[in-house]
Write a protein that holds these residues in place. Sequence first.
Motif, PDB file in Angstrom:
ATOM      1  N   THR A   1       0.828  -1.210   0.000  1.00 51.32           N
ATOM      2  CA  THR A   1       0.000   0.000   0.000  1.00 51.32           C
ATOM      3  C   THR A   1       0.861   1.258   0.000  1.00 51.32           C
ATOM      4  O   THR A   1       0.645   2.193  -0.791  1.00 51.32           O
ATOM      5  CB  THR A   1      -0.936   0.001   1.224  1.00 51.32           C
ATOM      6  OG1 THR A   1      -1.748  -1.169   1.187  1.00 51.32           O
ATOM      7  CG2 THR A   1      -1.803   1.247   1.238  1.00 51.32           C
ATOM      8  N   VAL A   2       1.846   1.296   0.882  1.00 47.58           N
ATOM      9  CA  VAL A   2       2.699   2.477   1.012  1.00 47.58           C
ATOM     10  C   VAL A   2       3.543   2.659  -0.254  1.00 47.58           C
ATOM     11  O   VAL A   2       3.727   3.780  -0.743  1.00 47.58           O
ATOM     12  CB  VAL A   2       3.588   2.362   2.264  1.00 47.58           C
ATOM     13  CG1 VAL A   2       4.606   3.500   2.310  1.00 47.58           C
ATOM     14  CG2 VAL A   2       2.741   2.366   3.524  1.00 47.58           C
ATOM     15  N   ASN A   3       4.047   1.557  -0.797  1.00 45.72           N
ATOM     16  CA  ASN A   3       4.823   1.605  -2.035  1.00 45.72           C
ATOM     17  C   ASN A   3       4.033   2.238  -3.166  1.00 45.72           C
ATOM     18  O   ASN A   3       4.526   3.129  -3.869  1.00 45.72           O
ATOM     19  CB  ASN A   3       5.197   0.176  -2.438  1.00 45.72           C
ATOM     20  CG  ASN A   3       6.692  -0.049  -2.398  1.00 45.72           C
ATOM     21  OD1 ASN A   3       7.440   0.655  -3.062  1.00 45.72           O
ATOM     22  ND2 ASN A   3       7.119  -1.023  -1.619  1.00 45.72           N
ATOM     23  N   ASN A   4       2.825   1.750  -3.350  1.00 46.67           N
ATOM     24  CA  ASN A   4       1.999   2.250  -4.454  1.00 46.67           C
ATOM     25  C   ASN A   4       1.649   3.714  -4.265  1.00 46.67           C
ATOM     26  O   ASN A   4       1.643   4.492  -5.228  1.00 46.67           O
ATOM     27  CB  ASN A   4       0.728   1.411  -4.585  1.00 46.67           C
ATOM     28  CG  ASN A   4       1.018   0.008  -5.099  1.00 46.67           C
ATOM     29  OD1 ASN A   4       2.004  -0.201  -5.798  1.00 46.67           O
ATOM     30  ND2 ASN A   4       0.174  -0.948  -4.747  1.00 46.67           N
ATOM     31  N   ARG A   5       1.393   4.100  -3.021  1.00 42.68           N
ATOM     32  CA  ARG A   5       1.068   5.508  -2.760  1.00 42.68           C
ATOM     33  C   ARG A   5       2.282   6.399  -3.030  1.00 42.68           C
ATOM     34  O   ARG A   5       2.163   7.483  -3.606  1.00 42.68           O
ATOM     35  CB  ARG A   5       0.585   5.672  -1.321  1.00 42.68           C
ATOM     36  CG  ARG A   5       0.201   7.101  -0.955  1.00 42.68           C
ATOM     37  CD  ARG A   5      -0.639   7.135   0.312  1.00 42.68           C
ATOM     38  NE  ARG A   5      -0.805   8.473   0.827  1.00 42.68           N
ATOM     39  CZ  ARG A   5      -1.565   9.422   0.279  1.00 42.68           C
ATOM     40  NH1 ARG A   5      -2.222   9.160  -0.830  1.00 42.68           N
ATOM     41  NH2 ARG A   5      -1.658  10.609   0.830  1.00 42.68           N
ATOM     42  N   CYS A   6       3.449   5.944  -2.641  1.00 44.30           N
ATOM     43  CA  CYS A   6       4.674   6.720  -2.889  1.00 44.30           C
ATOM     44  C   CYS A   6       4.890   6.876  -4.392  1.00 44.30           C
ATOM     45  O   CYS A   6       5.197   7.980  -4.872  1.00 44.30           O
ATOM     46  CB  CYS A   6       5.864   6.023  -2.243  1.00 44.30           C
ATOM     47  SG  CYS A   6       7.394   6.980  -2.299  1.00 44.30           S
ATOM     48  N   PHE A   7       4.717   5.790  -5.132  1.00 45.77           N
ATOM     49  CA  PHE A   7       4.901   5.873  -6.581  1.00 45.77           C
ATOM     50  C   PHE A   7       3.899   6.839  -7.206  1.00 45.77           C
ATOM     51  O   PHE A   7       4.261   7.646  -8.074  1.00 45.77           O
ATOM     52  CB  PHE A   7       4.759   4.486  -7.219  1.00 45.77           C
ATOM     53  CG  PHE A   7       4.755   4.532  -8.722  1.00 45.77           C
ATOM     54  CD1 PHE A   7       5.908   4.790  -9.422  1.00 45.77           C
ATOM     55  CD2 PHE A   7       3.568   4.375  -9.430  1.00 45.77           C
ATOM     56  CE1 PHE A   7       5.913   4.866 -10.815  1.00 45.77           C
ATOM     57  CE2 PHE A   7       3.547   4.449 -10.814  1.00 45.77           C
ATOM     58  CZ  PHE A   7       4.723   4.696 -11.504  1.00 45.77           C
ATOM     59  N   GLN A   8       2.648   6.769  -6.780  1.00 45.01           N
ATOM     60  CA  GLN A   8       1.635   7.655  -7.357  1.00 45.01           C
ATOM     61  C   GLN A   8       1.946   9.118  -7.060  1.00 45.01           C
ATOM     62  O   GLN A   8       1.773   9.992  -7.915  1.00 45.01           O
ATOM     63  CB  GLN A   8       0.242   7.290  -6.807  1.00 45.01           C
ATOM     64  CG  GLN A   8      -0.269   5.922  -7.258  1.00 45.01           C
ATOM     65  CD  GLN A   8      -0.344   5.784  -8.771  1.00 45.01           C
ATOM     66  OE1 GLN A   8      -0.611   6.752  -9.486  1.00 45.01           O
ATOM     67  NE2 GLN A   8      -0.088   4.575  -9.271  1.00 45.01           N
ATOM     68  N   GLN A   9       2.416   9.408  -5.856  1.00 42.98           N
ATOM     69  CA  GLN A   9       2.776  10.786  -5.526  1.00 42.98           C
ATOM     70  C   GLN A   9       3.931  11.273  -6.398  1.00 42.98           C
ATOM     71  O   GLN A   9       3.943  12.422  -6.844  1.00 42.98           O
ATOM     72  CB  GLN A   9       3.141  10.901  -4.035  1.00 42.98           C
ATOM     73  CG  GLN A   9       1.937  10.755  -3.112  1.00 42.98           C
ATOM     74  CD  GLN A   9       2.325  10.866  -1.643  1.00 42.98           C
ATOM     75  OE1 GLN A   9       3.468  10.651  -1.262  1.00 42.98           O
ATOM     76  NE2 GLN A   9       1.344  11.183  -0.809  1.00 42.98           N
ATOM     77  N   LEU A  10       4.891  10.418  -6.654  1.00 40.33           N
ATOM     78  CA  LEU A  10       6.006  10.797  -7.531  1.00 40.33           C
ATOM     79  C   LEU A  10       5.538  10.956  -8.970  1.00 40.33           C
ATOM     80  O   LEU A  10       5.950  11.886  -9.675  1.00 40.33           O
ATOM     81  CB  LEU A  10       7.118   9.747  -7.446  1.00 40.33           C
ATOM     82  CG  LEU A  10       7.899   9.710  -6.139  1.00 40.33           C
ATOM     83  CD1 LEU A  10       8.815   8.498  -6.103  1.00 40.33           C
ATOM     84  CD2 LEU A  10       8.703  10.982  -5.949  1.00 40.33           C
ATOM     85  N   ASP A  11       4.683  10.067  -9.407  1.00 42.38           N
ATOM     86  CA  ASP A  11       4.184  10.111 -10.780  1.00 42.38           C
ATOM     87  C   ASP A  11       3.456  11.429 -11.053  1.00 42.38           C
ATOM     88  O   ASP A  11       3.567  12.019 -12.127  1.00 42.38           O
ATOM     89  CB  ASP A  11       3.251   8.922 -11.014  1.00 42.38           C
ATOM     90  CG  ASP A  11       2.962   8.697 -12.490  1.00 42.38           C
ATOM     91  OD1 ASP A  11       3.766   9.138 -13.329  1.00 42.38           O
ATOM     92  OD2 ASP A  11       1.919   8.100 -12.802  1.00 42.38           O
ATOM     93  N   GLU A  12       2.714  11.912 -10.039  1.00 45.20           N
ATOM     94  CA  GLU A  12       1.961  13.164 -10.195  1.00 45.20           C
ATOM     95  C   GLU A  12       2.885  14.357 -10.392  1.00 45.20           C
ATOM     96  O   GLU A  12       2.539  15.316 -11.088  1.00 45.20           O
ATOM     97  CB  GLU A  12       1.084  13.401  -8.964  1.00 45.20           C
ATOM     98  CG  GLU A  12      -0.088  12.429  -8.842  1.00 45.20           C
ATOM     99  CD  GLU A  12      -0.737  12.490  -7.462  1.00 45.20           C
ATOM    100  OE1 GLU A  12      -0.386  13.414  -6.685  1.00 45.20           O
ATOM    101  OE2 GLU A  12      -1.562  11.612  -7.153  1.00 45.20           O
ATOM    102  N   GLY A  13       4.065  14.344  -9.774  1.00 46.13           N
ATOM    103  CA  GLY A  13       4.971  15.487  -9.862  1.00 46.13           C
ATOM    104  C   GLY A  13       6.048  15.344 -10.902  1.00 46.13           C
ATOM    105  O   GLY A  13       6.925  16.217 -11.020  1.00 46.13           O
TER     106      GLY A  13
END
Length: 800
Positions: free
Chosen positions: A256-268
């Motif tokens: 869960t945390v991995n995917n959230r971190c990736f999504q936050q990076l992908d957005e920026g």
Amino acid sequence: MLGARAWLGRVLLLPRAGAGLAASRRCPGVWPRTWPHRSPSSSSRDKDRSATVSSSVPMPAGGKGSHPSSTPQRVPNRLIHEKSPYLLQHAYNPVDWYPWGQEAFDKARKENKPIFLSVGYSTCHWCHMMEEESFQNEEIGRLLSEDFVSVKVDREERPDVDKVYMTFVQATSSGGGWPMNVWLTPNLQPFVGGTYFPPEDGLTRVGFRTVLLRIREQWKQNKNTLLENSQRVTTALLARSEISVGDRQLPPSAATVNNRCFQQLDEGYDEEYGGFAEAPKFPTPVILSFLFSYWLSHRLTQDGSRAQQMALHTLKMMANGGIRDHVGQGFHRYSTDRQWHVPHFEKMLYDQAQLAVAYSQAFQLSGDEFYSDVAKGILQYVARSLSHRSGGFYSAEDADSPPERGQRPKEGAYYVWTVKEVQQLLPEPVLGATEPLTSGQLLMKHYGLTEAGNISPSQDPKGELQGQNVLTVRYSLELTAARFGLDVEAVRTLLNSGLEKLFQARKHRPKPHLDSKMLAAWNGLMVSGYAVTGAVLGQDRLINYATNGAKFLKRHMFDVASGRLMRTCYTGPGGTVEHSNPPCWGFLEDYAFVVRGLLDLYEASQESAWLEWALRLQDTQDKLFWDSQGGGYFCSEAELGAGLPLRLKDDQDGAEPSANSVSAHNLLRLHGFTGHKDWMDKCVCLLTAFSERMRRVPVALPEMVRALSAQQQTLKQIVICGDRQAKDTKALVQCVHSVYIPNKVLILADGDPSSFLSRQLPFLSTLRRLEDQATAYVCENQACSVPITDPCELRKLLHP
């Protein structure tokens, strides 16, 4: 904490709620706490340095090699007895400076005066601006000496002091940076803070002299109110900064945390130029490392492919941009624009160390020698310019230097070029081109040099870089070759020859100031940089640099009697190594980064002495910094930080990884090397303590998120049974190093039952060489694969 900010403005009666106060500008290394979702709004090098609190314009850092303050006509203050290059730069100020210590605190209490704390570092451009404008001013010096107890701190010597008061500045303002200037009660509690102050008032800014006069007045008239509010702010900061296990039993789900971190990076993510912000853009090794790990665990998915593409594209754009020194190699601190074109020219050791590893990993993943060449270039630069003859590594090179001897230092003067200079250095004709062409014209075309200069006026508000050019790759070798009808290899040779001639010419320019202070933490990172790159590329010469760095740490920065690391040492006369008296003892990051370096060095060299020392240092780290109640590690020893209002646990992976993040990885690896359950228990407890932070803003801790993923997977123990110097052993070891496997330990079993590792891991004695050949086993939970003697078969097993 917004109420505290408003309170500061009321206390000082400042225009516009405190113009210029509380860190309106940020130097490299301090990102907004919500990064990357709130990125700085300006791509210029330096707009109005009197920006208000609400401004998000970043504050460049850099510095000058010499300052007018060090003229022999002036009488030195007590800082003349310090070792820190930064403190020595202030030793001739007309200010009664004290170093951080009991003498200053006792004076403040005895005379009932507020403490003025000023924190910076020796290559910080705006620190030197304030020194020249304010701290050399006789009137301001009188105010500081008569009405305050003035304390100067090198943030690189005392990161604990810096972190505590930066927490206050960031909590009561829109950001943080250096110079950091904070006013404290005699009990060391902060009540007003800011960064750079101009000396005098402007239309929308408050000058430093005015701030001093108003604080003096408020201290005399409303001291009790100041003390009460200071206590209230400190109490709020204590609650806000607490990191603890609480009632949680386990860390959060890694997936869960991995995917959230990736999504936050992908957005920026910047699709065109790579990186994760508009401008300024920083090298982000911790983020790139996370993306590589994310790719490995998701490589069959679209997100996994995208993570790899984001990291590799960012590294390629950085290497082609002006943030990389194409003439002398190494990377500058950050780019002032989105394109990685015009850098802030300071070079920091910790950037070189981490980027060498990032580019080596990129080579492991891609097989593209472009990345390995960049890694080798970084280490070539460090060996040439940041290395002590005894094996240690210096901290930084400045951004500013005089264009010619005797002139005032200017930003980037050492690194930029005019068209005229290049034409004069490279006049020879290029044979075989489809049009008349000189070597200089070829180089200028490829690297984007123009007669008018390629630096935008918006990035050069002081006009120091007019007509100058920063080398940045504008075309591929293939395009440049096609443009002039030349062979690609011929173009490569001509460009390399041209860069070498520029390098030789540049040697005659005045060099930027070298901060020759050596820090255990950054030396530990550099040991990793050389060890990992040397192992990946199979170059013993690079591993030898790592070995010499580790020997330097043990010889000069380790106290055998107490088992403790020292934070700093300094270059003395004739290249000798000196220490402060009393010594500055190590902080958490010193232990964490050195332990990582030693583990990397063991895997690169298979010399078990480095592993043994790593275990001893980890034991010392646990005794000095572990929070037995709340879990995780404090940044500083309780005794060393006595009197500070906060004892913090660093909760952000920034320009350097958080020491807690690195410690989580170290504990996992030590468990893999020894089988000791307490290392794993500590790792789980640490990750649990940081659960809330990782759940809420995982992008703030990408290195710890990586550790969380590793902890919830099964660590591979790759055992090579063989003689360390034998060719077949080396072939298997090199095979392991050629594959990107972050969640593993590499163990050499030489067959000696009395060896250190055999005593730690009894199951090693059950593993045998096959037909007297070096033999590999891949083990998980002490269950091992079939024996493998062929490197190709081993590679298939490791990278299916």
